[in-house]
Motif scaffolding. Structure first.
Motif, mmCIF file in Angstrom:
data_model
loop_
_atom_site.group_PDB
_atom_site.id
_atom_site.type_symbol
_atom_site.label_atom_id
_atom_site.label_comp_id
_atom_site.label_asym_id
_atom_site.label_seq_id
_atom_site.Cartn_x
_atom_site.Cartn_y
_atom_site.Cartn_z
ATOM 1 N N PRO A 36 0.490 -1.551 -0.557
ATOM 2 C CA PRO A 36 -0.157 -0.198 0.759
ATOM 3 C C PRO A 36 0.691 1.544 -0.050
ATOM 4 O O PRO A 36 1.672 1.447 0.464
ATOM 5 N N MET A 44 0.689 4.641 1.363
ATOM 6 C CA MET A 44 0.031 5.082 3.225
ATOM 7 C C MET A 44 -0.517 6.202 3.329
ATOM 8 O O MET A 44 -1.320 6.544 2.747
ATOM 9 N N THR A 56 -1.539 8.068 0.497
ATOM 10 C CA THR A 56 -2.870 7.951 -0.954
ATOM 11 C C THR A 56 -3.760 6.994 0.080
ATOM 12 O O THR A 56 -5.010 7.911 0.136
ATOM 13 N N ILE A 57 -3.959 6.274 0.954
ATOM 14 C CA ILE A 57 -4.613 5.819 1.868
ATOM 15 C C ILE A 57 -5.325 7.011 2.830
ATOM 16 O O ILE A 57 -6.911 6.907 3.149
ATOM 17 N N ARG A 85 -9.397 8.565 3.517
ATOM 18 C CA ARG A 85 -9.594 8.645 4.594
ATOM 19 C C ARG A 85 -10.532 10.281 4.668
ATOM 20 O O ARG A 85 -11.434 9.801 5.610
ATOM 21 N N LEU A 124 -7.421 -4.296 -1.899
ATOM 22 C CA LEU A 124 -8.102 -3.103 -2.247
ATOM 23 C C LEU A 124 -8.277 -4.030 -0.258
ATOM 24 O O LEU A 124 -7.791 -3.164 0.458
ATOM 25 N N CYS A 127 -5.129 -4.131 1.919
ATOM 26 C CA CYS A 127 -4.741 -3.393 2.365
ATOM 27 C C CYS A 127 -5.161 -1.901 2.668
ATOM 28 O O CYS A 127 -5.175 -1.449 4.198
ATOM 29 N N CYS A 128 -6.228 -2.018 2.555
ATOM 30 C CA CYS A 128 -7.322 -0.798 3.244
ATOM 31 C C CYS A 128 -8.554 -1.627 2.759
ATOM 32 O O CYS A 128 -9.539 -1.396 2.341
ATOM 33 N N ILE A 140 -11.758 1.186 3.083
ATOM 34 C CA ILE A 140 -11.958 2.453 1.602
ATOM 35 C C ILE A 140 -12.881 1.276 0.457
ATOM 36 O O ILE A 140 -13.594 1.264 -0.415
#
Length: 662
Positions: free
Chosen positions: A76, A78, A80-81, A85, A111, A114-115, A118
């Motif tokens: 991932p 992070m 961008t994540i 969020r 996805l 890792c998240c 989202i």
């Protein structure tokens, strides 16, 4: 990476060698055959099955293997994540758009890995499912229609300057580039199709995304692959030779010794004792000096380098100004205004100083200092376990083996010591009883030759230095223990951020030790060294990188009191002086012209750029009547082989401007 997995599967080992090429070709062909410009994962493998003659069962299992590999190695981003969020928390509507041949279900599984928050909250649009791409703009129009949002309200960001920025802007949306996930120039794999290098490249990007300093990134991405591969080779060679102790010579051996300790923790060369040995070529050469070699040592000490002074020469001989005969006219002259310490050593002063130092009383004082350093050195090495009954070795970066040659003269042929180096110059000081081995030996030696060493040795030494000063001499403490006396140059290296580089390198060795230990990694390591020097002379080098490396403290003369930068910001005047100067003048201005040019103003950068420099230098040679120097060497050799001697002589005279028409 798939090809490497195929190699260990008996059922597929016959396909491994051709998989990469055929897989690339299959994707290209399937895209070409698609009328809408997009393909799918299934379509790619249909094409691949035809190319490789796969049964349906083998094809399905290979597809599953590739999907599993994608899941295993995906990491991932992070930042961008975190931004997604934040947008969701602010109540913004966020959709995910991807130009990808994989299905939406597979992208969603990535996805969820890792998240998951989202993945469950954001709608996903994938080009392979809708057969529309971002690159054509059609996928953006489709999203606009489905989401009932005009293009003017669509704000898109991604890492592709064309598909994610230019295309959205062209159709009325907003497009911004996100560069976090794009590999930096120093992170790219040294060998494009090497699985190990691809893994290292991905991990280097992930390391950067953790917010590490650029120095730490350089340690992780550049220093570690080069030095871990080299040190792993040293440990294997040492085990094979029955070496019990390895002495890593200061200062270039500092990081190498730390890498060796990390590799030992991972299980390599655990039976070898690793010692960091404070040393310097100057001190060891002095310690090896005898009455028979005093004049040779004197000639070496008198070598003119930038800012060499009388004081510098005296220090190399173990002497001080108080040892000079006070009544000598030259000494009287140099005593005025502290000239012996400050004034440059011109050729005239050099001759006068040599006359003084050849006096018997001066030679005796220098030889006494040499004997003292020799005794302290032997005691120091004994304490380090370097003089045990087991065979020992020394490890250095390069380049001529001067320290090993000096040590061999001190120890004699009865106690040979192996020497390990990254590269060795052809004029290195070979000692028959003390073998020297080069990591970049044949066939790589054809590239890493004397010219390469002369150009790049200082830049490699940036990576392999130490956060402490150079050795001035050996001394004794109050308890009679031998201790090294160092200068203060290490302060500037520490201020630059070298501790971060060391930490980055050691982090990489800890995380990638299983790759670095592989014997076949030697090839990748050597290619990493080649890639580093290619990067240093690239005209498209990142300015951020040039700024960082260019600020590294550097002095061409080890005895100099002045420490500058290896790639300083230079004026237009100095750029022109560099262009037309001799090698000594160039070294005084900058060791790294490409970095200095990138850091400097436009005018200086233009002068130092390859094409401009080449053109101006050509005009300079023509103006001096040296057109002969413009003829490339291969053409010269070819003509000399093919043309009659009288014709060759005439052409030489013509090019040198010695033939007058008329």
């Amino acid at each position: 990476m798939i090809a490497e997995r195929l190699k260990v599967e008996p059922e597929y080992s016959d396909l491994a060698d051709q998989f990469v090429e055929q897989r690339i070709r299959a994707e290209r062909m399937s895209r070409r055959n698609a009328s809408h410009g997009e393909t799918t994962f299934d379509a790619i493998y249909e094409q691949l099955a035809i190319s490789l003659g796969l049964t349906l069962d083998r094809c399905e299992r290979m597809k599953a293997m590739e999907l599993k590999t994608e899941l295993d190695v995906s990491i991932p981003i992070m930042s961008t994540i975190a931004e997604i969020r934040l947008l969701l928390e602010q109540g913004m509507r966020v959709v995910l758009i991807s130009d990808m041949y994989h299905s939406a279900d597979f992208i969603r599984s990535l996805l969820h890995q890792c998240c998951p928050d989202i993945a469950s909250r954001c709608k996903l649009y994938v080009s392979s499912e809708h057969l529309k791409t971002k690159g054509s703009g059609a996928l953006f129009h489709h999203v606009s229609e489905v989401e009932k949002a005009p293009l003017s309200r669509l704000s898109h960001s991604g890492d592709h300057p064309q598909s994610d920025v230019m295309v959205p802007r062209r159709i009325g949306a907003r497009g911004t580039v996100r560069s976090e996930g794009v590999l930096r120039s120093w992170e790219k794999p040294a060998v494009e199709r090497s699985v190990r290098c691809q893994i290292l490249s991905g991990r280097a990007r992930q390391y950067r995304l953790q917010g590490k300093s650029l120095q730490a990134q350089i340690g992780y991405s550049i220093a570690a692959p080069i030095f871990a591969g080299y040190v792993a080779w040293v440990l294997r060679e040492s085990e094979a030779a029955g070496i019990g102790t390895l002495g890593f010579l200061a200062r270039d051996g500092y990081l190498l010794s730390r890498v060796a300790e990390k590799l030992q923790e991972a299980g390599l060369g655990q039976g070898i004792s690793i010692e960091y040995v404070y040393s310097s070529r100057a001190v060891w050469r002095l310690a090896a000096t005898t009455s028979e070699t005093y004049e040779s040592t004197l000639n070496w000490a008198l070598l003119t380098e930038k800012e060499t002074t009388v004081e510098g020469v005296m220090t190399r001989l173990g002497l001080t100004s108080s040892d000079l005969p006070s009544a000598d006219p030259f000494v009287v002259e140099m005593s005025r205004a502290d000239a012996w310490r400050l004034a440059p050593l011109t050729s005239k002063r050099q001759a006068a100083l040599k006359r003084v130092l050849l006096r018997q009383e001066m030679a005796e004082k220098s030889l006494a200092a040499a004997a003292k350093q020799r005794d302290l050195l032997l005691r120091y090495l004994q304490d380090k376990g370097m003089l045990s009954t087991q065979r020992t070795g020394i490890v250095d970066v390069g380049w001529k083996g001067s320290s090993q040659a000096a040590l061999a003269r001190i120890l004699g042929e009865d106690r040979p010591i192996n020497g390990f180096y990254i590269c060795l110059a052809s004029m290195g000081k070979r000692v028959s009883a003390s073998p020297m081995q080069a990591f970049c030996g044949p066939p790589d030696q054809a590239h890493f030759n004397d010219a390469w060493i002369g150009k790049w040795a200082p830049m490699v030494e940036i990576l392999a230095t130490a956060p402490h000063g150079s050795l001035n001499e050996y001394s004794e403490d109050e308890q009679g223990n031998v201790i090294p006396v160092l200068d203060e140059q290490g302060l500037a290296i520490t201020a630059w951020g070298y501790d971060d580089l060391v930490q980055g390198c050691l982090d990489s060795v800890r995380e990638n030790g299983e790759l670095f230990q592989q014997e076949s990694f030697r090839t990748d390591s050597i290619e990493s060294l080649r890639q580093f020097t290619n990067l240093l002379e690239s005209p498209w080098l990142d300015k951020e990188f040039a700024e960082c490396i260019g600020r590294f403290p550097f002095s061409p003369d080890s005895g100099s009191r002045t420490v500058g930068e290896i790639g300083p910001i230079i004026s237009l005047r100095n750029a022109v002086a560099f262009l037309f100067g001799n090698q000594r003048t160039r070294n005084e201005i900058t060791i790294w012209p490409n970095g200095a040019g990138i850091r400097s103003g436009r005018a200086a950068r233009l002068v130092l750029s390859g094409n401009t420099a080449g053109g101006l230098h050509s005009l300079f040679l023509i103006a001096r009547g040296r057109i002969d120097l413009l003829v490339p060497l291969p053409i010269k050799r070819y003509l000399m082989q093919k043309l009659p001697l009288p014709v060759i002589r005439f052409i030489e005279r013509l090019l040198l401007g010695k033939v007058v028409s008329g």
